[in-house]
Design a protein around this motif. Structure first.
Motif, PDB file in Angstrom:
ATOM      1  N   ASP A 172     -14.870 -24.810 -18.242  1.00  0.00           N
ATOM      2  CA  ASP A 172     -15.314 -26.211 -18.195  1.00  0.00           C
ATOM      3  C   ASP A 172     -14.172 -27.147 -18.578  1.00  0.00           C
ATOM      4  O   ASP A 172     -14.332 -28.061 -19.393  1.00  0.00           O
ATOM      5  CB  ASP A 172     -16.517 -26.430 -19.119  1.00  0.00           C
ATOM      6  CG  ASP A 172     -17.221 -27.759 -18.837  1.00  0.00           C
ATOM      7  OD1 ASP A 172     -17.080 -28.260 -17.716  1.00  0.00           O
ATOM      8  OD2 ASP A 172     -17.886 -28.286 -19.753  1.00  0.00           O
TER       9      ASP A 172
ATOM     10  N   HIS B 192     -10.145 -28.873 -17.011  1.00  0.00           N
ATOM     11  CA  HIS B 192      -9.384 -29.218 -15.809  1.00  0.00           C
ATOM     12  C   HIS B 192      -7.949 -28.725 -15.937  1.00  0.00           C
ATOM     13  O   HIS B 192      -7.385 -28.708 -17.035  1.00  0.00           O
ATOM     14  CB  HIS B 192      -9.389 -30.738 -15.606  1.00  0.00           C
ATOM     15  CG  HIS B 192      -8.558 -31.188 -14.447  1.00  0.00           C
ATOM     16  ND1 HIS B 192      -8.929 -30.958 -13.139  1.00  0.00           N
ATOM     17  CD2 HIS B 192      -7.374 -31.852 -14.396  1.00  0.00           C
ATOM     18  CE1 HIS B 192      -8.006 -31.464 -12.341  1.00  0.00           C
ATOM     19  NE2 HIS B 192      -7.050 -32.009 -13.063  1.00  0.00           N
TER      20      HIS B 192
ATOM     21  N   LYS C 220      -8.973 -22.668 -10.012  1.00  0.00           N
ATOM     22  CA  LYS C 220     -10.270 -23.339  -9.853  1.00  0.00           C
ATOM     23  C   LYS C 220     -11.373 -22.525 -10.508  1.00  0.00           C
ATOM     24  O   LYS C 220     -12.286 -23.082 -11.153  1.00  0.00           O
ATOM     25  CB  LYS C 220     -10.561 -23.529  -8.363  1.00  0.00           C
ATOM     26  CG  LYS C 220     -11.909 -24.185  -8.067  1.00  0.00           C
ATOM     27  CD  LYS C 220     -11.978 -25.589  -8.634  1.00  0.00           C
ATOM     28  CE  LYS C 220     -13.211 -26.332  -8.145  1.00  0.00           C
ATOM     29  NZ  LYS C 220     -14.475 -25.691  -8.555  1.00  0.00           N
TER      30      LYS C 220
ATOM     31  N   ASP D  20     -11.127 -22.996 -14.216  1.00  0.00           N
ATOM     32  CA  ASP D  20     -11.633 -24.334 -14.541  1.00  0.00           C
ATOM     33  C   ASP D  20     -13.147 -24.311 -14.718  1.00  0.00           C
ATOM     34  O   ASP D  20     -13.694 -24.896 -15.660  1.00  0.00           O
ATOM     35  CB  ASP D  20     -11.271 -25.324 -13.432  1.00  0.00           C
ATOM     36  CG  ASP D  20      -9.785 -25.668 -13.410  1.00  0.00           C
ATOM     37  OD1 ASP D  20      -9.068 -25.265 -14.350  1.00  0.00           O
ATOM     38  OD2 ASP D  20      -9.348 -26.323 -12.461  1.00  0.00           O
ATOM     39  N   ASP D  21     -13.815 -23.640 -13.792  1.00  0.00           N
ATOM     40  CA  ASP D  21     -15.278 -23.581 -13.840  1.00  0.00           C
ATOM     41  C   ASP D  21     -15.769 -22.800 -15.054  1.00  0.00           C
ATOM     42  O   ASP D  21     -16.754 -23.181 -15.694  1.00  0.00           O
ATOM     43  CB  ASP D  21     -15.816 -22.947 -12.554  1.00  0.00           C
ATOM     44  CG  ASP D  21     -15.523 -23.801 -11.321  1.00  0.00           C
ATOM     45  OD1 ASP D  21     -15.300 -25.023 -11.498  1.00  0.00           O
ATOM     46  OD2 ASP D  21     -15.510 -23.253 -10.210  1.00  0.00           O
TER      47      ASP D  21
END
Length: 505
Positions: A257, A259, A250, A253-254
């Motif tokens: 940017d 998924h 996660k 992912d951040d």
């Protein structure tokens, strides 16, 4: 398990890197830097687990190479970790290496089963306060694991640790081209060898590998007794590994940017641990620190960097094993202290933050930390934290429910003057409905009672039982109760259960 679109995206990212010299150079250098940074931590985590350094080094190699192929988050690094080391340490201490390998294999199987069953979706139910407590507890346990190497040792160990800490604090301010932990280890090792300092070194902890890892089948009896021994540790390792890996995914992912497929990452971790177990490794999961080096510092974005990190690690260890054995333990202790300091979420325990944070959130974090440190089991801490958060949430929501008495003069219910109307607001479930029965005036109310439920929702059987109890209390005094305003779902639940719940009357 892997969709065509996901496979196409993965292949495309790798092909793009291979076709672009600039991107390929970034991926290769990123893999090399991560491999160099993995060596001291893999050895340190091996020591925490109570196994030879080669067990952690082989685990880091096999985990990185395997997850590069089967994982769901590109550019994320998986290897031997402190979280897993802390969980499996009792198995090694009490039962030996073969039982450790069996535990790793079972943990891998459990991770595959849990991931296919959809455990990744449960991440949404883990509150932020539990995650913060998880990270802080991990930092504390890593620091506590260094204390045995600081007690009863030659006095030279202390200044060496201090020098290592200073180097790792100051060097990043000058350059980040080479990991500061690696520089500190190389410098302290060079000084130790040049002056023949008599301090504990890695060679004292166990033999380093001089050959490639080979297939290993654990020699344990295939009995129920063996399963009873390894199952609790395997489940804890599976949960901790999944939790830390999904949290790290996660985070990536951040940063990127983009998924990632959390379910694929989960069962990919299981496959990687099975491969690792069969090659004599201690197992592992995603590494937050090394992943940040790979993604944030080095700029890697594909599976190439992850794969090369494992390959470079094996080359360095097997080819330079004699030199690695000369690394002083003081250097590794300094590294792990810095890892502990860097892992701790200092903002979460700052006085200003604690004053502003709701007491329930702070309590959840504290429970997670205390249980984890007390049991040395990160899974227990997370479970305790989630349960505490659930209780706190239920308590908070329970107080959102209210019963408002609507005065007779303000209502005209079918023209009756002997009617009292109550309006219920809020969500009704086991926690909030228990006190509902005490909020009505059974003696003073007129003969007809109307309970307006248009601003509420019935969530469980406890609420239906409470409404039955209210109706029964009024009926005992010769009064009639009418419940109105139920939404379709609440009405269906009430009609199905009302009058059929034992103990409702």
């Amino acid at each position: 398990m892997v969709s065509t679109a996901e496979r196409r995206n993965t292949d495309s990212s790798v092909l793009d890197a291979l076709r672009s010299p600039r991107k390929l150079r970034v991926e290769v250098l990123a893999g090399l830097v991560v491999a160099l940074a993995l060596i001291p931590e893999a050895i340190s985590f091996s020591i925490i687990a109570g196994v030879d350094p080669r067990v952690g080094l082989f685990a880091s190699f096999t985990m990185a190479v395997t997850i590069a192929v089967v994982g769901g988050r590109r550019a994320m690094i998986s290897a031997a970790t402190g979280a897993v080391a802390l969980v499996i340490a009792p198995v090694v201490r009490e039962h030996g290496l073969d039982y450790l390998i069996a535990t790793v294999l079972l943990a891998g199987v459990l991770q595959i089963v849990l991931s296919v069953a959809g455990v990744a979706k449960l991440m949404r139910f883990i509150p932020r306060s539990v995650m913060v407590g998880f990270v802080n507890a991990l930092a504390i346990l890593i620091f506590l694991a260094q204390l045995p190497h600081l007690i009863g040792v030659p006095w030279l160990v202390y200044p060496m640790v201090a020098v290592g800490l200073v180097a790792m604090v100051l060097l990043p301010k000058l350059t980040t081209a080479v990991p500061a932990p690696l520089v500190a280890i190389v410098a302290l090792t060079a000084v130790t060898m040049a002056f023949a300092l008599n301090v504990p070194n890695v060679g004292d902890e166990g033999e380093l590998p001089s050959s490639l890892p080979s297939l290993l089948i654990p020699h344990v009896p295939l009995t129920l007794e063996t399963l009873k021994i390894i199952a609790p540790y395997a489940l804890a390792m599976a949960l901790v590994g999944l939790l830390e890996s999904l949290m790290t995914a996660k985070l990536v992912d951040d940063i990127t940017d983009s998924h990632s497929n959390k379910t694929r990452e989960g069962w990919g971790q299981g496959v990687a641990n099975i491969v690792t177990g069969f090659f004599g490794g201690m197992g592992g999961c995603a590494m937050i620190g090394q992943t940040m080096i790979n993604v944030k510092v080095s700029g890697a974005r594909t599976r190439i960097s992850t794969f090369l990190a494992g390959v470079f690690l094996l080359i360095l260890v097997v080819g330079l094993g004699g030199l690695v054995a000369q690394i002083p333990m003081a250097a590794l202790v300094a590294v792990m202290i810095m890892v502990s300091v860097g892992t701790m979420d200092w903002h979460s325990i700052a006085p200003k933050t604690l004053r502003r944070m709701p007491i329930a959130e702070t309590t959840v974090m504290a429970v997670t930390v205390v249980v984890t440190v007390a049991t040395h089991n990160l899974a227990y801490g997370v479970i305790a934290g989630v349960l505490t958060a659930m209780v706190a949430f239920a308590h908070r929501v329970a107080h959102f429910t209210e019963v408002i008495k609507v005065h007779d003069s303000d209502t005209d219910h079918d023209g009756d003057t002997d009617t009292r109307v109550y309006k219920v607001r809020g969500e009704l479930f086991f926690a909030s409905s228990n006190d509902l029965v005490y909020q009505f005036d059974y003696v003073g109310d007129p003969d007809n009672i109307v309970i307006d439920m248009s601003d509420t929702h019935i969530w469980d059987a406890s609420t239906v039982a409470t409404l039955d109890a209210i109706t029964t209390k009024y009926a005992a005094k010769g009064k009639h109760v009418e419940i109105i305003g139920l939404n379709p779902a609440s009405e269906a639940r009430h009609d199905r259960l009302s009058g059929h719940l034992a103990g409702a009357h």
